[in-house]
Write a protein that holds these residues in place. Structure first.
Motif, PDB file in Angstrom:
ATOM      1  N   ILE A   1      50.579 -24.935 -14.863  1.00 56.65           N
ATOM      2  CA  ILE A   1      49.492 -24.363 -13.988  1.00 56.65           C
ATOM      3  C   ILE A   1      50.141 -23.984 -12.960  1.00 56.65           C
ATOM      4  O   ILE A   1      50.120 -23.070 -12.248  1.00 56.65           O
ATOM      5  CB  ILE A   1      48.376 -24.939 -13.891  1.00 56.65           C
ATOM      6  N   SER A   2      51.030 -25.147 -12.469  1.00 60.58           N
ATOM      7  CA  SER A   2      51.544 -25.176 -11.106  1.00 60.58           C
ATOM      8  C   SER A   2      52.632 -23.890 -11.126  1.00 60.58           C
ATOM      9  O   SER A   2      52.697 -23.062 -10.073  1.00 60.58           O
ATOM     10  CB  SER A   2      52.195 -26.285 -10.709  1.00 60.58           C
TER      11      SER A   2
ATOM     12  N   VAL B   1      54.045 -31.581 -10.584  1.00 59.19           N
ATOM     13  CA  VAL B   1      53.721 -29.995 -10.525  1.00 59.19           C
ATOM     14  C   VAL B   1      54.400 -29.802  -8.937  1.00 59.19           C
ATOM     15  O   VAL B   1      54.861 -28.456  -8.757  1.00 59.19           O
ATOM     16  CB  VAL B   1      52.030 -29.964  -9.769  1.00 59.19           C
TER      17      VAL B   1
ATOM     18  N   GLN C   1      57.168 -26.387  -8.547  1.00 65.33           N
ATOM     19  CA  GLN C   1      57.050 -25.387  -7.523  1.00 65.33           C
ATOM     20  C   GLN C   1      58.704 -25.109  -6.978  1.00 65.33           C
ATOM     21  O   GLN C   1      59.168 -24.154  -6.962  1.00 65.33           O
ATOM     22  CB  GLN C   1      56.294 -25.831  -6.296  1.00 65.33           C
TER      23      GLN C   1
ATOM     24  N   PHE D   1      52.255 -25.797  -1.313  1.00 63.07           N
ATOM     25  CA  PHE D   1      53.758 -25.268  -1.284  1.00 63.07           C
ATOM     26  C   PHE D   1      53.362 -23.815  -0.431  1.00 63.07           C
ATOM     27  O   PHE D   1      54.173 -23.402   0.509  1.00 63.07           O
ATOM     28  CB  PHE D   1      54.262 -24.838  -2.546  1.00 63.07           C
ATOM     29  N   ARG D   2      52.303 -23.182  -0.788  1.00 64.65           N
ATOM     30  CA  ARG D   2      52.068 -21.825   0.108  1.00 64.65           C
ATOM     31  C   ARG D   2      51.884 -22.264   1.587  1.00 64.65           C
ATOM     32  O   ARG D   2      52.518 -21.303   2.260  1.00 64.65           O
ATOM     33  CB  ARG D   2      50.862 -21.312  -0.537  1.00 64.65           C
TER      34      ARG D   2
ATOM     35  N   LYS E   1      52.204 -15.048  -7.978  1.00 61.32           N
ATOM     36  CA  LYS E   1      52.487 -14.285  -6.633  1.00 61.32           C
ATOM     37  C   LYS E   1      53.283 -13.124  -6.864  1.00 61.32           C
ATOM     38  O   LYS E   1      53.351 -12.460  -6.109  1.00 61.32           O
ATOM     39  CB  LYS E   1      52.904 -15.512  -5.609  1.00 61.32           C
TER      40      LYS E   1
ATOM     41  N   ARG F   1      55.069 -22.722   3.170  1.00 60.62           N
ATOM     42  CA  ARG F   1      56.037 -22.174   3.338  1.00 60.62           C
ATOM     43  C   ARG F   1      55.671 -21.031   4.478  1.00 60.62           C
ATOM     44  O   ARG F   1      56.697 -20.517   5.068  1.00 60.62           O
ATOM     45  CB  ARG F   1      56.278 -21.162   2.150  1.00 60.62           C
TER      46      ARG F   1
ATOM     47  N   LEU G   1      51.126 -20.225 -11.281  1.00 63.80           N
ATOM     48  CA  LEU G   1      50.680 -19.863 -10.160  1.00 63.80           C
ATOM     49  C   LEU G   1      51.773 -19.213  -9.028  1.00 63.80           C
ATOM     50  O   LEU G   1      51.607 -18.265  -8.193  1.00 63.80           O
ATOM     51  CB  LEU G   1      49.886 -20.974  -9.225  1.00 63.80           C
ATOM     52  N   ALA G   2      52.977 -19.905  -9.057  1.00 66.19           N
ATOM     53  CA  ALA G   2      54.008 -19.441  -8.465  1.00 66.19           C
ATOM     54  C   ALA G   2      54.303 -18.169  -9.092  1.00 66.19           C
ATOM     55  O   ALA G   2      54.857 -17.294  -8.021  1.00 66.19           O
ATOM     56  CB  ALA G   2      55.264 -20.475  -8.395  1.00 66.19           C
TER      57      ALA G   2
ATOM     58  N   SER H   1      50.487 -25.873  -5.836  1.00 66.68           N
ATOM     59  CA  SER H   1      50.583 -24.427  -5.596  1.00 66.68           C
ATOM     60  C   SER H   1      50.342 -24.111  -4.224  1.00 66.68           C
ATOM     61  O   SER H   1      50.778 -23.414  -3.354  1.00 66.68           O
ATOM     62  CB  SER H   1      50.122 -23.319  -6.636  1.00 66.68           C
TER      63      SER H   1
END
Lengths: 255, 307
Positions: free
Chosen positions: B66-67, B254, B258, A250-251, B74, A254, B70-71, A247
């Motif tokens: 979990i991955s 994971v 995403q 990827f953040r 956001k 981006r 979290l996305a 996560s």
């Protein structure tokens, strides 16, 4: 008295050729297989020579059989039958012990090299390696189950019959290359070598190959069995960290 | 490149594992399902023993979930309150599900039980979802730009006591339905070795009336804990979690989750629902075929499970 002397003489005469018989002197290219993370199978060279005091006797040639046997485990074999329209497991048979790996290599066709009585006595071929006492009581056609087990494992390369895979040079020197598959179970693998003539076993030798997991493989295997709770929690932490890391990664990508 | 898995005791291709993890992770990120119902058959297909496929698959599901969560967090698309209630029900249900699974294993018919459960539930839910979302999709196309809002449809569910406010979902309903839904899903998870997302997501949409936007994240949230619990139980009871296998599946998973989440956000709610319905139906039909058609090998060999 004369009968006793004749008997004694006959015994001595019979013993004489035994004293001058042929014996195996053998070796393995490796007697230890370490299963590491990128283990993809290994090739074991089984070699040896025939020691004899006199030159080889006339008549049928010498033959060699080599067997490699992995650790045996109990198994349950189930058979599906069509019941009420769907295929489900009905009959089952429990095998007391079947080897996880069994390879037989010979210098020629098995029918020529080994007689069935000798096979039974020394338990050489696959049929004698599978112990299934009392399965006749469990299912109507229980031998079918054992046949199926052999068929499945033969296709899986866990059981092998390699006729002609042992090379015998000048009735003295022999070698066999056995390829151990990648899907190997840990344990002691028994290697047996037999000298036969006219289907009868003259001499045999036994060696052991230790197959063990090494390094991280061994660590994970032991931890999973000795400290299962810690191992389970560690697996979850691994999952959590990986999930979070992906996560976060990827953040960053981006941005 | 081959990798030897210490617990499974088989050697598999690394890229194959990463790929499987990736595909399943993608689906989990997009639909909010754990992916367990896909990962187990895929692992079996490449030669991993069943017990290890189920247990390690559960481990991977935790990571993808979990991955994915979290996305979704956001975007403020997780209803934690609802998630907690579902979770409590889920753990209770999972506990009893694992017990029933053990009983079925002792009877030797666990495969059949699991397959029948899959066909029944996947078929039912897939079918219902397909019909509903197809109707919604057609309606939204005919009616023009504005889709029909479903969130204030009152059913008998809304008449139950012990009401709580779930702000993120825009709901004010009793805690009993979420607890029951969570328990049912947890029970099925314990039996089938899956996260239960494919039941949870439709249940949240149709029984609880939650908006699709919040459903994915909340479902993933609940799945994390239920499959985490399942993983620990499998690890302690049968030592069937293979960490090396899990690591590779997780790596693929994971990342896939995403990507799946990003693509899922771009689709309309009705499109997501119909795609999920199709996926679920395909799996249900495949398992039904396996049961009805004569298998190529009638015999199966399993090690004896010592008590």
């Amino acid at each position: 008295m004369i009968r006793a002397a004749a008997l004694l003489f006959a015994l001595l005469a019979a013993a004489a050729p035994l004293a001058a018989s042929e014996t195996i002197v053998a070796g393995l290219s490796q007697n230890r297989v370490s299963i590491t993370a990128n283990y993809d199978g290994s090739e074991i060279l089984i070699y040896g020579a025939v020691r004899r005091a006199e030159p080889a006797p006339e008549g049928p040639p010498l033959e060699v059989i080599v067997t490699v046997e992995g650790p045996s485990t109990p198994l349950v074999i189930r058979r599906k039958e069509k019941t009420l329209g769907i295929w489900l497991n009905r009959d089952e048979v429990t095998i007391d012990a079947a080897p996880s790996f069994y390879a037989v290599a010979t210098t020629g066709p098995l029918s020529r090299v080994l007689s069935s009585t000798e096979d039974l006595r020394h338990r050489i071929t696959l049929d004698h390696a599978i112990r299934a006492v009392g399965i006749a009581a469990e299912a109507a056609d229980s031998p079918e189950f054992v046949t199926a087990l052999k068929r499945i494992r033969l296709a899986d390369d866990r059981y092998r019959l390699a006729e002609g895979a042992v090379y015998l040079v000048e009735q003295t020197l022999f070698r066999a290359d056995i390829v151990l598959p990648a899907n190997l179970t840990e344990g002691d693998y028994r290697v047996r070598m037999f000298l036969t003539r006219s289907g009868r076993v003259i001499d045999s030798q036994e060696r052991v190959i230790n197959v063990r997991k090494e390094g991280v493989e061994r660590f994970l295997y032991l931890t999973a069995h000795k400290q299962p709770l810690l191992y389970g929690i560690a697996s979850l932490i691994l999952a959590a960290v990986a999930g979070w890391a992906a996560s976060a990664g990827f953040r960053m990508l981006r941005r | 490149m081959q990798l030897y898995l210490p617990i499974a005791e088989v050697s598999v291709n690394i890229f194959l594992l990463l790929g499987i993890g990736g595909v399943v992770g993608f689906l989990s990120g997009m639909f909010g399902v754990g992916g367990g119902f896909l990962i187990t058959p895929l692992l079996l297909f490449i030669g991993i023993p069943p017990g290890i496929a189920v247990a390690t698959g559960a481990n991977q599901v935790v990571a993808s979930s979990i991955s994915g969560v979290l996305a979704q967090m956001k975007r403020k698309a997780v209803d934690f309150r609802m998630g907690f209630v579902l979770l409590v029900g889920g753990l209770l249900g999972s506990w009893s599900g694992v017990g029933v699974f053990a009983w079925m294993t002792a009877l030797g018919q666990v495969d059949l039980f699991v397959q029948l459960s899959y066909v029944l539930f996947l078929g039912l839910i897939g079918g219902m979802m397909f019909v509903e979302s197809a109707r919604a999709l057609l309606r939204s196309r005919n009616a023009g730009a504005a889709p029909v809002r479903r969130s204030h449809v009152h059913t008998w569910v809304h008449g139950l006591p012990l009401k709580m406010k779930f702000r993120a979902s825009g709901l004010y309903i009793s805690v009993l339905p979420p607890l029951a839904v969570g328990a049912l899903v947890g029970f099925l998870a314990g039996i089938m070795g899956v996260g239960g997302g494919f039941i949870l997501v439709p249940a949240m949409i149709y029984i609880l009336g939650m908006p699709t936007k919040v459903v994915i994240g909340t479902s993933l949230f609940q799945i994390i804990f239920v499959t985490g619990f399942t993983t620990i139980v499998h690890a302690v009871n049968s030592h069937t979690v293979d960490m090396m296998l899990a690591l590779l599946l997780i790596l693929g998973g994971v990342i896939g989750a995403q990507i799946g989440a990003q693509i899922g956000l771009r689709l309309k709610a009705e499109q997501l629902r119909i795609l999920l319905a199709l996926l679920v139906l395909v799996v249900a039909v495949k398992i039904a075929f396996d049961l009805l058609l004569m298998p190529t090998e009638l015999y199966s060999v399993t090690p004896v499970v010592l008590p």
